[in-house]
Motif scaffolding. Structure first.
Motif, PDB file in Angstrom:
ATOM      1  N   GLU A  47       3.243   5.637 -15.020  1.00  0.00           N
ATOM      2  CA  GLU A  47       3.654   7.216 -15.601  1.00  0.00           C
ATOM      3  C   GLU A  47       4.614   6.850 -16.914  1.00  0.00           C
ATOM      4  OE1 GLU A  47       5.092   9.558 -12.337  1.00  0.00           O
ATOM      5  OE2 GLU A  47       3.146   9.887 -11.569  1.00  0.00           O
ATOM      6  N   ASP A  48       5.445   5.959 -16.395  1.00  0.00           N
ATOM      7  CA  ASP A  48       6.360   5.686 -17.567  1.00  0.00           C
ATOM      8  C   ASP A  48       5.700   5.250 -18.849  1.00  0.00           C
ATOM      9  OD1 ASP A  48       8.523   6.526 -15.891  1.00  0.00           O
ATOM     10  OD2 ASP A  48       9.140   4.535 -15.650  1.00  0.00           O
ATOM     11  N   LEU A  49       4.758   4.244 -18.668  1.00  0.00           N
ATOM     12  CA  LEU A  49       4.040   3.808 -19.997  1.00  0.00           C
ATOM     13  C   LEU A  49       3.271   5.005 -20.647  1.00  0.00           C
ATOM     14  CD1 LEU A  49       2.721   0.446 -18.524  1.00  0.00           C
ATOM     15  CD2 LEU A  49       4.490   0.631 -20.476  1.00  0.00           C
ATOM     16  N   GLY A  82      -2.241   0.473 -19.637  1.00  0.00           N
ATOM     17  CA  GLY A  82      -1.442   0.797 -18.828  1.00  0.00           C
ATOM     18  C   GLY A  82      -1.709   0.399 -17.305  1.00  0.00           C
ATOM     19  N   ALA A  83      -2.895   0.492 -16.716  1.00  0.00           N
ATOM     20  CA  ALA A  83      -3.229   0.295 -15.383  1.00  0.00           C
ATOM     21  C   ALA A  83      -3.194  -1.126 -15.278  1.00  0.00           C
ATOM     22  CB  ALA A  83      -4.781   0.818 -15.163  1.00  0.00           C
ATOM     23  N   THR A  92     -10.639   6.299 -26.500  1.00  0.00           N
ATOM     24  CA  THR A  92     -10.560   7.627 -27.026  1.00  0.00           C
ATOM     25  C   THR A  92      -9.301   8.230 -26.589  1.00  0.00           C
ATOM     26  OG1 THR A  92     -11.701   8.652 -25.174  1.00  0.00           O
ATOM     27  CG2 THR A  92     -12.880   7.359 -26.890  1.00  0.00           C
ATOM     28  N   GLU A  93      -8.947   9.307 -27.062  1.00  0.00           N
ATOM     29  CA  GLU A  93      -8.035  10.293 -26.485  1.00  0.00           C
ATOM     30  C   GLU A  93      -7.973  10.662 -25.249  1.00  0.00           C
ATOM     31  OE1 GLU A  93      -7.371  13.883 -28.815  1.00  0.00           O
ATOM     32  OE2 GLU A  93      -9.527  14.237 -28.858  1.00  0.00           O
ATOM     33  N   ALA A  94      -9.250  10.583 -24.643  1.00  0.00           N
ATOM     34  CA  ALA A  94      -9.397  10.940 -23.102  1.00  0.00           C
ATOM     35  C   ALA A  94      -8.968   9.662 -21.865  1.00  0.00           C
ATOM     36  CB  ALA A  94     -10.962  11.199 -22.935  1.00  0.00           C
ATOM     37  N   ASP A  95      -8.406   8.893 -22.612  1.00  0.00           N
ATOM     38  CA  ASP A  95      -7.983   7.443 -21.751  1.00  0.00           C
ATOM     39  C   ASP A  95      -6.518   8.070 -21.283  1.00  0.00           C
ATOM     40  OD1 ASP A  95      -7.023   5.422 -20.233  1.00  0.00           O
ATOM     41  OD2 ASP A  95      -7.270   4.103 -22.035  1.00  0.00           O
ATOM     42  N   THR A  96      -6.682   9.057 -20.023  1.00  0.00           N
ATOM     43  CA  THR A  96      -5.369   9.689 -19.615  1.00  0.00           C
ATOM     44  C   THR A  96      -5.137   9.425 -18.073  1.00  0.00           C
ATOM     45  OG1 THR A  96      -6.804  11.669 -19.567  1.00  0.00           O
ATOM     46  CG2 THR A  96      -5.436  11.385 -21.333  1.00  0.00           C
ATOM     47  N   LEU A  97      -3.993   9.823 -17.723  1.00  0.00           N
ATOM     48  CA  LEU A  97      -3.483   9.164 -16.427  1.00  0.00           C
ATOM     49  C   LEU A  97      -4.479   9.931 -15.153  1.00  0.00           C
ATOM     50  CD1 LEU A  97      -1.281   7.662 -14.936  1.00  0.00           C
ATOM     51  CD2 LEU A  97      -0.008   9.642 -15.056  1.00  0.00           C
ATOM     52  N   GLU A  98      -4.783  11.100 -15.439  1.00  0.00           N
ATOM     53  CA  GLU A  98      -5.068  11.962 -14.116  1.00  0.00           C
ATOM     54  C   GLU A  98      -6.652  11.504 -13.872  1.00  0.00           C
ATOM     55  OE1 GLU A  98      -7.405  13.614 -17.625  1.00  0.00           O
ATOM     56  OE2 GLU A  98      -5.335  13.056 -17.429  1.00  0.00           O
ATOM     57  N   LYS A  99      -7.224  10.299 -14.833  1.00  0.00           N
ATOM     58  CA  LYS A  99      -8.549   9.839 -14.435  1.00  0.00           C
ATOM     59  C   LYS A  99      -8.500   8.915 -13.274  1.00  0.00           C
ATOM     60  CE  LYS A  99     -10.737  11.414 -18.631  1.00  0.00           C
ATOM     61  NZ  LYS A  99      -9.572  12.012 -19.434  1.00  0.00           N
ATOM     62  N   PHE A 149       0.758  -1.145   0.150  1.00  0.00           N
ATOM     63  CA  PHE A 149       0.003  -0.043  -0.059  1.00  0.00           C
ATOM     64  C   PHE A 149       0.981   1.266   0.141  1.00  0.00           C
ATOM     65  CE2 PHE A 149      -3.119   3.200   1.401  1.00  0.00           C
ATOM     66  CZ  PHE A 149      -4.247   2.956   0.751  1.00  0.00           C
ATOM     67  N   THR A 150       1.991   1.235   0.436  1.00  0.00           N
ATOM     68  CA  THR A 150       3.016   2.409   0.168  1.00  0.00           C
ATOM     69  C   THR A 150       3.997   2.174  -0.749  1.00  0.00           C
ATOM     70  OG1 THR A 150       4.555   1.026   1.693  1.00  0.00           O
ATOM     71  CG2 THR A 150       2.973   2.726   2.632  1.00  0.00           C
ATOM     72  N   SER A 151       3.726   1.198  -1.721  1.00  0.00           N
ATOM     73  CA  SER A 151       4.899   0.963  -2.888  1.00  0.00           C
ATOM     74  C   SER A 151       4.472   2.002  -3.941  1.00  0.00           C
ATOM     75  CB  SER A 151       4.608  -0.421  -3.484  1.00  0.00           C
ATOM     76  OG  SER A 151       5.054  -0.518  -4.715  1.00  0.00           O
ATOM     77  N   ASP A 152       5.327   2.435  -4.683  1.00  0.00           N
ATOM     78  CA  ASP A 152       5.142   3.330  -5.817  1.00  0.00           C
ATOM     79  C   ASP A 152       5.556   2.441  -7.229  1.00  0.00           C
ATOM     80  OD1 ASP A 152       4.477   5.567  -4.513  1.00  0.00           O
ATOM     81  OD2 ASP A 152       6.500   6.101  -3.993  1.00  0.00           O
ATOM     82  N   VAL A 153       5.914   1.353  -6.983  1.00  0.00           N
ATOM     83  CA  VAL A 153       6.406   0.412  -8.166  1.00  0.00           C
ATOM     84  C   VAL A 153       5.574   0.730  -9.158  1.00  0.00           C
ATOM     85  CG1 VAL A 153       7.057  -1.724  -8.982  1.00  0.00           C
ATOM     86  CG2 VAL A 153       8.142  -0.956  -6.931  1.00  0.00           C
TER      87      VAL A 153
END
Length: 448
Positions: free
Chosen positions: A25-27, A247-248, A377-384, A15-19
């Protein structure tokens, strides 16, 4: 025995991992991860390296050849203006001028009753709530082909000026039969109002070179003949970041690998992680792997595709009772909601295995409404997406994979004929036969 139910330290670490989030983000920052193009290879190598850094062994990319497809310009002209659109991947190049017909949802009766032959037909990306099954884009495309349409227009049902993408073509004929484009809900509405029954011109420009894709993979645990397969797909459509799709899912399985690496010595069964290439153009990478692998040695598959956007995990079990039982144990152990369905889902990377009776989950995130939402669509973005959801889902899936890898957990297979019968009962066989994806003969034996 692999039992994480009595331990909690790994949960805090996960739960504290950023891996997983760092990989996500890289993808998305790679840019275009379209199958067979340089960004897909960059994504595969990122996953390979992340699995190795998590502690997996034999991290590698296994290559294979595919039919490539590269986007050019596309448009629809109705005599007043040239409307914006995007070509659907694996559409052929071509220019068609013919009368325009709006077929609404594009369910089978719409093609049977509509004026299709010789015309440009438009259908919605949605399926009506009162129809008993979801009608996939490819079924609508090949219904148009079968009924003699000259071009195909795929209209998004989600507002926001977002034309949808999604491939056409089949395994036998990777490039489709007629030009195909996606248009936004707004453009589709305008075309239906202004062009119904009138002549329009659809033009698609693209290149179709030979290309190379691959599958990134690595493994943990003992060198057993049997294995649990944990999978996702790396490729995404070229118009978007591919954050949710997928990516998720790829970030999630790497986070699962990172968590399981800490207990690898306690695993009873090998766990192999595979991030496939070329999923979006017809499950090509997983099809290659399903033919290469010892399917009899695959105890179970956990395939993760389009999660994190929805907080609650949705697990399709394809009628494998032991997979449903494992999902129920997971929900009870963590006192956490997990949604399950026994329906067949023939549209992601578990499927080339499940058709043979290999037990497999399709794991996604539960969302409201029908269809893909922002996906394709082009709206499949990270901030969602939220890191919280990724971490929670990785914890749950780590526990699920450990349960399946436990030597005391039995997972019964099904006969291919049972999968075929389930597809018939759910009326999914109809669409698969239209597309040319029906893999069974009359006895339920896999023939393709």
């Amino acid at each position: 025995m692999t039992d994480l139910s009595e331990r909690t330290e790994w949960i805090g670490d996960a739960f504290t991992s950023d891996v997983g989030w760092d990989l996500l983000e890289d993808l998305v920052d790679v840019g275009n991860r379209m199958a067979g193009q340089p960004g897909e290879r960059d994504g595969l190598e990122l996953v390979r390296d992340a699995l190795a850094e998590a502690g997996c062994r034999n991290a590698r990319v296994d290559e294979f050849e595919i039919q490539g497809w590269e986007r050019g310009d596309s448009g629809i002209a109705d005599g007043r203006r040239r409307e914006p659109c995007i070509a659907l991947p694996r559409s052929p190049s071509g220019t068609v001028t013919a009368d325009f017909v709006d077929l609404g949802y594009g369910v089978p009766s719409d093609f049977e009753e509509g004026d299709v032959e010789g015309n440009v037909v438009m259908v919605s990306s949605d399926t009506p709530d009162d129809f008993d099954r979801f009608v996939h884009r490819t079924e609508k495309y090949y219904s148009a082909v079968e009924h003699g349409a000259r071009a195909f227009v795929f209209r998004n049902h989600v507002e926001g000026c977002l034309p949808p993408t999604g491939s056409v073509g089949t395994d036998d004929d990777p490039i489709g039969d007629i030009p195909a484009v996606g248009v936004s809900a707004e453009v589709g509405t305008r075309l239906a109002r202004r062009a119904e029954g009138d002549s329009v011109t659809v033009d698609v420009d693209c290149e179709t070179p030979a290309a190379t894709s691959g599958n990134a993979m690595a493994e943990l645990g003992p060198e057993t003949d049997e294995e649990v397969l944990v999978s996702s797909h790396v490729d995404a459509h070229d118009i978007a970041e591919g954050a949710m799709d997928n990516g998720a899912g790829t970030a999630t399985i790497v986070e699962v690998a990172n968590a399981l690496a800490g207990v690898a010595d306690e695993l009873d069964t090998r766990v192999r992680f595979v991030a496939y290439g070329a999923e979006e153009v017809g499950l090509v990478g997983s099809g290659v792997e399903a033919e290469r692998a010892d399917r009899d040695g695959v105890k179970a598959i956990v395939n993760v595709d389009s999660n994190v956007f929805g907080r609650t995990l949705s697990l399709s079990t394809h009628g494998f009772d032991d997979l449903t039982a494992a999902a129920d144990r997971l929900a009870e152990r963590f006192d956490h909601p997990v949604s399950t369905s026994e329906e067949q889902v023939p549209h992601s990377d578990h499927w080339p295995f499940v058709v043979h009776g290999v037990p497999g989950y399709m794991v996604s995130g539960e969302t409201e409404g029908r269809g893909r939402g922002w996906g394709h669509t082009e709206a499949d973005t990270l901030e969602k997406l939220e890191a919280r959801n990724l971490r929670e889902q990785a914890i749950l899936l780590t526990a699920l994979v450990a349960d399946l890898a436990d030597g005391d957990t039995e997972v019964a297979r099904r006969e291919p004929s049972e999968i075929a019968a389930a597809l018939e009962d759910e009326d999914k066989a109809t669409g698969m036969k239209v597309i040319g994806d029906w893999p069974y003969d009359d006895d339920g034996t896999v023939v393709r």
